[in-house]
Design an enzyme around this catalytic site. Sequence first.
Site, short mmCIF file in Angstrom:
data_model
loop_
_atom_site.label_atom_id
_atom_site.label_comp_id
_atom_site.label_asym_id
_atom_site.label_seq_id
_atom_site.Cartn_x
_atom_site.Cartn_y
_atom_site.Cartn_z
N SER A 86 0.84 -1.20 0.00
CA SER A 86 0.00 0.00 0.00
C SER A 86 0.87 1.25 0.00
O SER A 86 2.00 1.23 0.51
CB SER A 86 -0.93 0.02 1.22
OG SER A 86 -1.85 1.09 1.15
N ASP A 87 0.34 2.30 -0.58
CA ASP A 87 1.04 3.59 -0.59
C ASP A 87 0.00 4.69 -0.50
O ASP A 87 -1.00 4.68 -1.23
CB ASP A 87 1.86 3.75 -1.87
CG ASP A 87 2.73 4.99 -1.82
OD1 ASP A 87 3.76 4.96 -1.12
OD2 ASP A 87 2.38 5.99 -2.47
N THR A 88 0.21 5.62 0.42
CA THR A 88 -0.74 6.71 0.65
C THR A 88 -0.09 8.05 0.34
O THR A 88 1.03 8.32 0.79
CB THR A 88 -1.24 6.71 2.10
OG1 THR A 88 -1.89 5.46 2.38
CG2 THR A 88 -2.23 7.84 2.34
#
Length: 220
Positions: free
Chosen positions: A82-84
């Site tokens: 995941s990457d935010t």
Amino acid sequence: MMSDPNNAPQDHDSGIVLASASPRRSQLLAGVGIAFDVVPSDAPEESVPEETPQQHAIRLSLLKAREVANRPEVKGRWFIGSDTIVVRDATILGKPRDARDAADMLGSLSGRSHCVISGYAVLDRITGKEVADAVTTVVRFRKLTDEEIQGYIATGEPFGKAGAYAIQGIGACMIPAIEGSYTNVVGLPLCEVVETLERLGAVRLFASDRPLCAHLDPPA
């Protein structure tokens, strides 16, 4: 490329691995009772010219999941990456370098709305199947005074956070409203990730006979 499933040791055939060092992502998964291991990814977080924020978040999520899945010593079958990112006026705001950078970010968000985009990827090491997407949440900040910005920075909470704030902490007091997923802003779109894990056979969240993890035997 992904490791050949046929060459994977037998004890690699079950289990969920979160390819992230983020304590917030771990807390979200653990909070719904999912059992998993944490193996932070070493994938480089580089930008690609002309890439949209959504494409950026999805690509990095896939890179993280693939990088950990390709390590032969790591046990597990399903890998979550995941990457935010925080986006204001088409500009991606990363983690603040220092107090001045944090103040600039918070000042630019003050009294305005911005987007938080979290990419996520779930990779099945055995089948080679990958599912990846991005979720967007609109976050509205109230107007902040300079004193409030400096006081918030003094708490230390802005550091290590994209956009220099944490909605699950003191930062919640600056946010009167959001449109979309709350967990997405925290760092992982939980509804979408769990739904994907269910589709891939990794969990059975609402099964009457639970266990939560598909590879575990139900209680006697």
